[in-house]
Write a protein that holds these residues in place. Sequence first.
Motif, PDB file in Angstrom:
ATOM      1  N   UNK A   1       0.818  -1.208   0.000  1.00 46.79           N
ATOM      2  CA  UNK A   1       0.000   0.000   0.000  1.00 46.79           C
ATOM      3  C   UNK A   1       0.855   1.264   0.000  1.00 46.79           C
ATOM      4  N   UNK A   2       2.045   1.178   0.583  1.00 44.59           N
ATOM      5  CA  UNK A   2       2.945   2.328   0.635  1.00 44.59           C
ATOM      6  C   UNK A   2       3.860   2.405  -0.586  1.00 44.59           C
ATOM      7  N   UNK A   3       3.639   1.499  -1.552  1.00 46.29           N
ATOM      8  CA  UNK A   3       4.398   1.576  -2.798  1.00 46.29           C
ATOM      9  C   UNK A   3       5.626   0.693  -2.863  1.00 46.29           C
ATOM     10  N   UNK A   4       5.822  -0.176  -1.867  1.00 40.51           N
ATOM     11  CA  UNK A   4       6.973  -1.082  -1.885  1.00 40.51           C
ATOM     12  C   UNK A   4       6.645  -2.331  -2.691  1.00 40.51           C
ATOM     13  N   UNK A   5       7.663  -2.979  -3.230  1.00 44.07           N
ATOM     14  CA  UNK A   5       7.463  -4.182  -4.036  1.00 44.07           C
ATOM     15  C   UNK A   5       7.665  -5.429  -3.196  1.00 44.07           C
ATOM     16  N   UNK A   6       7.076  -6.544  -3.647  1.00 42.97           N
ATOM     17  CA  UNK A   6       7.241  -7.813  -2.946  1.00 42.97           C
ATOM     18  C   UNK A   6       8.702  -8.248  -2.941  1.00 42.97           C
ATOM     19  N   UNK A   7       9.436  -7.872  -3.992  1.00 50.15           N
ATOM     20  CA  UNK A   7      10.856  -8.215  -4.063  1.00 50.15           C
ATOM     21  C   UNK A   7      11.646  -7.555  -2.936  1.00 50.15           C
ATOM     22  N   UNK A   8      11.156  -6.429  -2.436  1.00 46.72           N
ATOM     23  CA  UNK A   8      11.786  -5.798  -1.278  1.00 46.72           C
ATOM     24  C   UNK A   8      11.168  -6.288   0.023  1.00 46.72           C
ATOM     25  N   UNK A   9       9.855  -6.452   0.045  1.00 44.14           N
ATOM     26  CA  UNK A   9       9.135  -6.755   1.279  1.00 44.14           C
ATOM     27  C   UNK A   9       9.546  -8.107   1.848  1.00 44.14           C
ATOM     28  N   UNK A  10       9.573  -9.161   1.025  1.00 44.92           N
ATOM     29  CA  UNK A  10       9.865 -10.513   1.535  1.00 44.92           C
ATOM     30  C   UNK A  10      11.246 -10.602   2.178  1.00 44.92           C
ATOM     31  N   UNK A  11      12.320 -10.153   1.500  1.00 35.44           N
ATOM     32  CA  UNK A  11      13.633 -10.187   2.172  1.00 35.44           C
ATOM     33  C   UNK A  11      13.684  -9.298   3.411  1.00 35.44           C
ATOM     34  N   UNK A  12      12.977  -8.158   3.370  1.00 35.02           N
ATOM     35  CA  UNK A  12      12.987  -7.261   4.530  1.00 35.02           C
ATOM     36  C   UNK A  12      12.363  -7.928   5.740  1.00 35.02           C
ATOM     37  N   UNK A  13      11.229  -8.621   5.548  1.00 36.68           N
ATOM     38  CA  UNK A  13      10.572  -9.303   6.659  1.00 36.68           C
ATOM     39  C   UNK A  13      11.378 -10.505   7.136  1.00 36.68           C
TER      40      UNK A  13
END
Length: 393
Positions: free
Chosen positions: A239-251
Amino acid sequence: MNSQALTLTKYHVAPAGAPAKIFLAFLATAGIFYINIMPALVSGLIDDLGFSNQQAGYISSANLYGASLGALAAVALVRRIHWKQWSFVLLLGILVLDFASIYLTQPVMLAALRFLHGLVGGLLVGIGFAVISRTGDADRAFGYLLFIQWGFGGLGLMYLPGLVPDYGVAVLFYALMLFTAVTLLMLPFLPDFAIAQTRPASTGEFRPGKALLLTLTAIFLFQAANMGLFAYVIGLGRNKGLTLEYISPALALASWIALAGSALVIALGTKHGRTRPLLIGILITALATWLLHYSGYHWVYGGFNILIGITWAFALPYLFGMCSELDPSGKLAALGGFCSKMGLASGPLVAGILLGENNYTAVINAAAVGLLLCAAAAIWPARGLDSASRKPD
């Protein structure tokens, strides 16, 4: 079943050693490992099966409300059963129910099955919590528990969301089955643990009954606030404009770095008491949660999810340890497990209602307020137990 069938007395690990705590951590995690990959499950149900935000949240809550009832049943059973025999049967039941979940694609049917899964898994977790309380070093043992949960949860969050587009939501249930199978292999090597009978007495203004009520309230609020946001944290990033490619490794990175929180509990134990570390952990969690309003910045989303992970894994073992201190037999630890599951179930349910059409501001604010209320509830029992532990017998 033969009472010796699951007790390899010649080969079991030492009751007070780290391997026993690790094996118990697996046992107390197997029934609810889906919690640690909850964002992947919620996202997978939405992306692969086309469920709405609310439907995915309701299925998660059904699983957790079932776990709450299972944990409550454990309170009445833990002192009367042969825990290793029951654990063996319950682990087999979890395997079957996770496998059956692969083939259900209707929200109502899947919610019903996951509720049943929760009942079985919650009973197993309640048994695991009770046995952990009998180790005589519950705070550290619960630290190992969070270490296992966050470590393997990080692996799941790193790899599983990316596999869903190719293999469907089934890959998530296969991952849960693998964790359960590993736990089954560990079970025979666990020793039996004697039931302790002592508990803190009422002294001065300290009353164990009041302390228990406040501790259980704090556990409920802590878990509800954290899980309400955590269940939708992938959606928040998108929702804040981040991609899944960033979100999964970040989590995943957040889960792995969060191991530092549980490792710190293992190292410190209660030599500095519980009050100060507990309050510091909860208040930092609240602040980091509120700062997720600014998740549009990559460093905010990644950095504060990491901080939340560390403090979540740090504060929770102390809360569970307080239950164990109030009743070393394990019955109250199982009750703490019930309140934990109720919080974990209620968080996504309330968050799903508040979320509506992507109202993440309301979800974040509710989580932050819940954590502040948790800190208020935890102060008195933590101080009372610290004072009681300093007094001579």
